[in-house]
Design a protein around this motif. Structure first.
Motif, PDB file in Angstrom:
ATOM      1  N   ALA A  79      19.942  12.785  18.643  1.00 53.52           N
ATOM      2  CA  ALA A  79      18.879  13.324  17.555  1.00 53.52           C
ATOM      3  C   ALA A  79      19.714  14.222  16.501  1.00 53.52           C
ATOM      4  CB  ALA A  79      18.058  14.351  18.771  1.00 53.52           C
ATOM      5  N   ARG A  80      20.765  14.953  17.006  1.00 48.56           N
ATOM      6  CA  ARG A  80      21.232  15.836  15.900  1.00 48.56           C
ATOM      7  C   ARG A  80      21.892  14.827  14.865  1.00 48.56           C
ATOM      8  NH1 ARG A  80      26.601  16.981  15.398  1.00 48.56           N
ATOM      9  NH2 ARG A  80      27.147  15.983  17.561  1.00 48.56           N
ATOM     10  N   ARG A  81      22.562  13.690  15.246  1.00 55.01           N
ATOM     11  CA  ARG A  81      23.302  12.863  14.247  1.00 55.01           C
ATOM     12  C   ARG A  81      22.104  12.222  13.457  1.00 55.01           C
ATOM     13  NH1 ARG A  81      28.200  11.317  15.458  1.00 55.01           N
ATOM     14  NH2 ARG A  81      29.394  12.140  17.072  1.00 55.01           N
ATOM     15  N   ILE A  82      20.970  11.904  13.993  1.00 48.62           N
ATOM     16  CA  ILE A  82      19.941  11.457  12.861  1.00 48.62           C
ATOM     17  C   ILE A  82      19.508  12.394  11.955  1.00 48.62           C
ATOM     18  CG2 ILE A  82      17.412  10.694  13.052  1.00 48.62           C
ATOM     19  CD1 ILE A  82      17.887   9.354  15.731  1.00 48.62           C
ATOM     20  N   SER A  83      19.354  13.625  12.435  1.00 50.17           N
ATOM     21  CA  SER A  83      18.915  14.772  11.451  1.00 50.17           C
ATOM     22  C   SER A  83      19.596  14.932  10.602  1.00 50.17           C
ATOM     23  CB  SER A  83      18.354  15.920  12.253  1.00 50.17           C
ATOM     24  OG  SER A  83      17.226  15.692  13.132  1.00 50.17           O
ATOM     25  N   ARG A  84      21.013  14.921  10.770  1.00 48.57           N
ATOM     26  CA  ARG A  84      22.323  15.431   9.863  1.00 48.57           C
ATOM     27  C   ARG A  84      22.751  14.021   9.182  1.00 48.57           C
ATOM     28  NH1 ARG A  84      25.332  19.919  13.366  1.00 48.57           N
ATOM     29  NH2 ARG A  84      23.344  21.168  13.276  1.00 48.57           N
ATOM     30  N   GLY A 100      19.315  14.359   5.580  1.00 50.41           N
ATOM     31  CA  GLY A 100      18.089  15.336   5.513  1.00 50.41           C
ATOM     32  C   GLY A 100      16.922  14.607   5.483  1.00 50.41           C
ATOM     33  N   ALA A 101      16.792  13.134   5.324  1.00 52.86           N
ATOM     34  CA  ALA A 101      15.749  12.456   4.964  1.00 52.86           C
ATOM     35  C   ALA A 101      14.851  12.279   6.478  1.00 52.86           C
ATOM     36  CB  ALA A 101      16.173  11.060   4.430  1.00 52.86           C
ATOM     37  N   TYR A 102      15.575  12.512   7.648  1.00 53.24           N
ATOM     38  CA  TYR A 102      14.789  12.346   8.754  1.00 53.24           C
ATOM     39  C   TYR A 102      14.957  13.765   9.568  1.00 53.24           C
ATOM     40  CZ  TYR A 102      15.546   7.383   8.082  1.00 53.24           C
ATOM     41  OH  TYR A 102      15.663   6.059   7.484  1.00 53.24           O
ATOM     42  N   GLU A 103      13.934  13.758  10.419  1.00 48.39           N
ATOM     43  CA  GLU A 103      13.833  14.924  11.329  1.00 48.39           C
ATOM     44  C   GLU A 103      13.804  14.335  12.901  1.00 48.39           C
ATOM     45  OE1 GLU A 103      10.257  17.013  10.484  1.00 48.39           O
ATOM     46  OE2 GLU A 103      11.321  18.629   9.059  1.00 48.39           O
ATOM     47  N   SER A 104      14.222  15.092  13.905  1.00 50.19           N
ATOM     48  CA  SER A 104      14.360  14.504  15.088  1.00 50.19           C
ATOM     49  C   SER A 104      13.912  15.644  16.167  1.00 50.19           C
ATOM     50  CB  SER A 104      15.627  13.762  15.589  1.00 50.19           C
ATOM     51  OG  SER A 104      16.707  14.899  15.552  1.00 50.19           O
ATOM     52  N   ARG A 135      11.347  11.266  12.749  1.00 49.91           N
ATOM     53  CA  ARG A 135      10.210  10.870  11.617  1.00 49.91           C
ATOM     54  C   ARG A 135      11.169  10.896  10.313  1.00 49.91           C
ATOM     55  NH1 ARG A 135       5.999  16.018  10.511  1.00 49.91           N
ATOM     56  NH2 ARG A 135       7.656  17.526  10.195  1.00 49.91           N
ATOM     57  N   TYR A 136      10.739  10.098   9.394  1.00 54.14           N
ATOM     58  CA  TYR A 136      11.163  10.140   7.979  1.00 54.14           C
ATOM     59  C   TYR A 136      10.535  11.040   6.982  1.00 54.14           C
ATOM     60  CZ  TYR A 136      12.614   7.951   3.528  1.00 54.14           C
ATOM     61  OH  TYR A 136      13.025   7.992   2.222  1.00 54.14           O
ATOM     62  N   ILE A 137      11.185  11.748   6.580  1.00 56.06           N
ATOM     63  CA  ILE A 137      10.484  12.712   5.555  1.00 56.06           C
ATOM     64  C   ILE A 137      10.820  12.497   4.113  1.00 56.06           C
ATOM     65  CG2 ILE A 137       9.996  14.566   7.357  1.00 56.06           C
ATOM     66  CD1 ILE A 137      12.803  15.882   6.144  1.00 56.06           C
ATOM     67  N   GLY A 138      11.780  11.734   4.053  1.00 55.48           N
ATOM     68  CA  GLY A 138      12.036  11.258   2.303  1.00 55.48           C
ATOM     69  C   GLY A 138      13.099  12.020   2.111  1.00 55.48           C
TER      70      GLY A 138
END
Length: 88
Positions: free
Chosen positions: A42-47, A64-68, A82-85
């Motif tokens: 999750a951390r790797r996805i968000s960063r 920064g385009a994804y939150e987890s 989720r993809y936030i753009g």
């Protein structure tokens, strides 16, 4: 004593593409037996960090385009994202 069946491997390329198709919607990425592994993913996805070997990179770009987030389940921990753009 029997062992638990292995969970299917997560295709992060497929997950990232699915998230981009459904912006701002929380979707499951994968289930992990270890909460430590799930939190690291999750951390790797968000960063936007590589998942696995560095040479393979990450499909979760740009940074920064994804939150987890993670969620405890009966058999382990599930990662949602989720993809936030792209951020300006």
């Amino acid at each position: 004593m029997s062992r638990r069946a292995k969970a299917p491997r997560v295709s992060h390329k497929v997950a990232a593409a699915r998230l981009r198709e459904h912006p701002n919607e929380w979707l499951p990425v994968g289930d992990y037996r270890s909460s430590i592994t799930a939190k690291d993913v999750a951390r790797r996805i968000s960063r936007g960090y590589p998942i696995g070997a560095i040479e393979y990179g990450t499909p979760y770009e740009p940074t920064g385009a994804y939150e987890s987030r993670t969620e405890l389940t009966k058999d382990g921990t599930r990662v949602h994202a989720r993809y936030i753009g792209e951020t300006p």
